[in-house]
Design a protein around this motif. Structure first.
Motif, PDB file in Angstrom:
ATOM      1  N   LEU A  68      36.488  38.118  49.497  1.00  0.00           N
ATOM      2  CA  LEU A  68      36.172  39.326  50.257  1.00  0.00           C
ATOM      3  C   LEU A  68      36.672  40.570  49.534  1.00  0.00           C
ATOM      4  O   LEU A  68      37.684  40.518  48.825  1.00  0.00           O
ATOM      5  N   PRO A  69      35.952  41.704  49.680  1.00  0.00           N
ATOM      6  CA  PRO A  69      36.452  42.956  49.116  1.00  0.00           C
ATOM      7  C   PRO A  69      37.834  43.263  49.665  1.00  0.00           C
ATOM      8  O   PRO A  69      38.072  43.192  50.870  1.00  0.00           O
ATOM      9  N   ALA A  70      38.767  43.586  48.769  1.00  0.00           N
ATOM     10  CA  ALA A  70      40.141  43.836  49.192  1.00  0.00           C
ATOM     11  C   ALA A  70      40.863  44.628  48.118  1.00  0.00           C
ATOM     12  O   ALA A  70      40.470  44.610  46.948  1.00  0.00           O
ATOM     13  N   ASN A  71      41.906  45.318  48.529  1.00  0.00           N
ATOM     14  CA  ASN A  71      42.760  46.018  47.572  1.00  0.00           C
ATOM     15  C   ASN A  71      43.967  45.131  47.289  1.00  0.00           C
ATOM     16  O   ASN A  71      44.898  45.054  48.087  1.00  0.00           O
ATOM     17  N   ARG A  72      43.928  44.445  46.169  1.00  0.00           N
ATOM     18  CA  ARG A  72      45.033  43.580  45.764  1.00  0.00           C
ATOM     19  C   ARG A  72      45.847  44.226  44.644  1.00  0.00           C
ATOM     20  O   ARG A  72      46.573  43.555  43.924  1.00  0.00           O
ATOM     21  N   GLY A  73      45.685  45.526  44.512  1.00  0.00           N
ATOM     22  CA  GLY A  73      46.361  46.249  43.441  1.00  0.00           C
ATOM     23  C   GLY A  73      45.345  46.678  42.385  1.00  0.00           C
ATOM     24  O   GLY A  73      44.360  45.983  42.134  1.00  0.00           O
ATOM     25  N   ILE A  74      45.550  47.843  41.806  1.00  0.00           N
ATOM     26  CA  ILE A  74      44.639  48.373  40.790  1.00  0.00           C
ATOM     27  C   ILE A  74      44.969  47.761  39.439  1.00  0.00           C
ATOM     28  O   ILE A  74      46.106  47.842  38.976  1.00  0.00           O
ATOM     29  N   VAL A  75      43.972  47.145  38.805  1.00  0.00           N
ATOM     30  CA  VAL A  75      44.157  46.508  37.500  1.00  0.00           C
ATOM     31  C   VAL A  75      43.383  47.304  36.452  1.00  0.00           C
ATOM     32  O   VAL A  75      42.191  47.582  36.620  1.00  0.00           O
ATOM     33  N   THR A  76      44.053  47.678  35.380  1.00  0.00           N
ATOM     34  CA  THR A  76      43.405  48.460  34.316  1.00  0.00           C
ATOM     35  C   THR A  76      43.585  47.816  32.945  1.00  0.00           C
ATOM     36  O   THR A  76      43.180  48.382  31.948  1.00  0.00           O
ATOM     37  N   ARG A  77      44.167  46.635  32.894  1.00  0.00           N
ATOM     38  CA  ARG A  77      44.455  45.985  31.622  1.00  0.00           C
ATOM     39  C   ARG A  77      43.307  45.063  31.207  1.00  0.00           C
ATOM     40  O   ARG A  77      42.407  44.763  31.991  1.00  0.00           O
ATOM     41  N   GLY A  78      43.389  44.591  29.958  1.00  0.00           N
ATOM     42  CA  GLY A  78      42.459  43.568  29.475  1.00  0.00           C
ATOM     43  C   GLY A  78      41.002  43.984  29.564  1.00  0.00           C
ATOM     44  O   GLY A  78      40.610  45.078  29.140  1.00  0.00           O
ATOM     45  N   ALA A  79      40.185  43.125  30.160  1.00  0.00           N
ATOM     46  CA  ALA A  79      38.752  43.385  30.275  1.00  0.00           C
ATOM     47  C   ALA A  79      38.457  44.619  31.106  1.00  0.00           C
ATOM     48  O   ALA A  79      37.381  45.231  30.976  1.00  0.00           O
ATOM     49  N   TYR A  80      39.402  45.019  31.954  1.00  0.00           N
ATOM     50  CA  TYR A  80      39.189  46.167  32.831  1.00  0.00           C
ATOM     51  C   TYR A  80      39.343  47.497  32.103  1.00  0.00           C
ATOM     52  O   TYR A  80      39.127  48.551  32.696  1.00  0.00           O
ATOM     53  N   ARG A  81      39.675  47.445  30.836  1.00  0.00           N
ATOM     54  CA  ARG A  81      39.660  48.657  30.020  1.00  0.00           C
ATOM     55  C   ARG A  81      38.238  49.026  29.604  1.00  0.00           C
ATOM     56  O   ARG A  81      37.971  50.162  29.217  1.00  0.00           O
ATOM     57  N   LEU A  82      37.321  48.037  29.671  1.00  0.00           N
ATOM     58  CA  LEU A  82      35.954  48.227  29.187  1.00  0.00           C
ATOM     59  C   LEU A  82      34.993  48.592  30.311  1.00  0.00           C
ATOM     60  O   LEU A  82      34.211  49.528  30.194  1.00  0.00           O
ATOM     61  N   VAL A  83      35.012  47.816  31.392  1.00  0.00           N
ATOM     62  CA  VAL A  83      34.181  48.097  32.568  1.00  0.00           C
ATOM     63  C   VAL A  83      35.024  47.824  33.810  1.00  0.00           C
ATOM     64  O   VAL A  83      36.016  47.113  33.757  1.00  0.00           O
ATOM     65  N   ARG A  84      34.585  48.375  34.950  1.00  0.00           N
ATOM     66  CA  ARG A  84      35.388  48.264  36.168  1.00  0.00           C
ATOM     67  C   ARG A  84      35.248  46.902  36.856  1.00  0.00           C
ATOM     68  O   ARG A  84      36.109  46.503  37.622  1.00  0.00           O
ATOM     69  N   HIS A  85      34.151  46.198  36.575  1.00  0.00           N
ATOM     70  CA  HIS A  85      33.921  44.895  37.209  1.00  0.00           C
ATOM     71  C   HIS A  85      33.472  43.873  36.154  1.00  0.00           C
ATOM     72  O   HIS A  85      32.337  43.383  36.195  1.00  0.00           O
TER      73      HIS A  85
END
Length: 230
Positions: free
Chosen positions: A147-164
């Motif tokens: 389910l959509p949820a806020n489990r903390g904002i992640v910006t490392r690894g693959a999330y540096r390239l695209v948001r999903h």
């Protein structure tokens, strides 16, 4: 100590003891629901994986069927061990999008279809998609769920390239399977899946955008799934 003081202290002690028990019962109910949902997910996954393995044993050259079972196990299996978020989107539409986008594999036709591309090419695409999913999910660690949820904002690894980035991995894997197991039923299933995933993604972003940290992340990483496209 007079009788009034004794009664007052007794009431105070009784209330202080009752509150933790009430909270404990609430927590137990929430835990029971969470465990029940996760057990149901594990059962559905097991049924599908068993059916996929039976198809693969009949025709061992059909690696895409085995890889689809592996990809589905990664998606559902990891969610069984995800941490419980502080805030989750329980609205009916979000539940429909999330459950449909996750358990779509139950509607897939596993019997042999039309091969639009060689099996080896489709299997290579599936492997590439699975490896990318693993990289993206490793970047998330335990901040993963259905389910959509806020489990903390992640910006490392693959999330540096695209948001999903996980959705990108899903897309590559799905194209690999559909191209080697093509049929009208599978085409309709995947068309519906892609529509569900887009809706799921947009609702997830709506929830996350309530966090100022995520809005700052959106300003840095502009694209959702495919750089330069979407």
């Amino acid at each position: 100590m007079d009788s009034k003081d004794y009664v007052d202290r007794s009431l105070e002690r009784a209330l202080s003891q009752a509150t933790p028990r009430a909270l404990s019962r609430t927590q137990w109910r929430e835990m029971a629901v969470e465990v029940s949902v996760r057990l149901c997910c594990a059962l559905l996954l097991s049924i599908f994986a068993y059916a996929a393995i039976l198809q693969w044993r009949v025709a061992p050259e059909r690696l895409t069927v085995l890889l689809l079972a592996l990809a589905s196990s990664l998606t559902v299996g990891l969610s069984l061990f995800a941490r419980i978020p502080e805030k989750r989107d329980w609205r009916p539409l979000s539940i429909v999008l999330s459950v449909g986008g996750t358990f779509y594999f139950l509607a897939i036709e596993l019997a042999p279809g039309i091969r639009l591309i060689p099996e080896q090419v489709g299997a290579s695409l599936c492997c590439a998609g699975i490896l990318w999913q693993l990289f993206a999910k490793a970047s998330l660690r335990r901040s993963f769920g259905i389910l959509p949820a806020n489990r903390g904002i992640v910006t490392r690894g693959a999330y540096r390239l695209v948001r999903h980035p996980i959705y990108l991995g899903y897309f590559i894997t799905d194209i690999g399977f559909l191209s080697t197991n093509f049929g009208w039923r599978n085409l309709l299933v995947y068309a519906g899946l892609f529509a569900l995933q887009i809706g799921r993604l947009l609702r997830e972003e709506r929830l996350l955008s309530q966090d100022p940290g995520y809005r700052g992340y959106q300003a840095i990483v502009r694209y959702r799934i495919i750089p330069g496209v979407f």
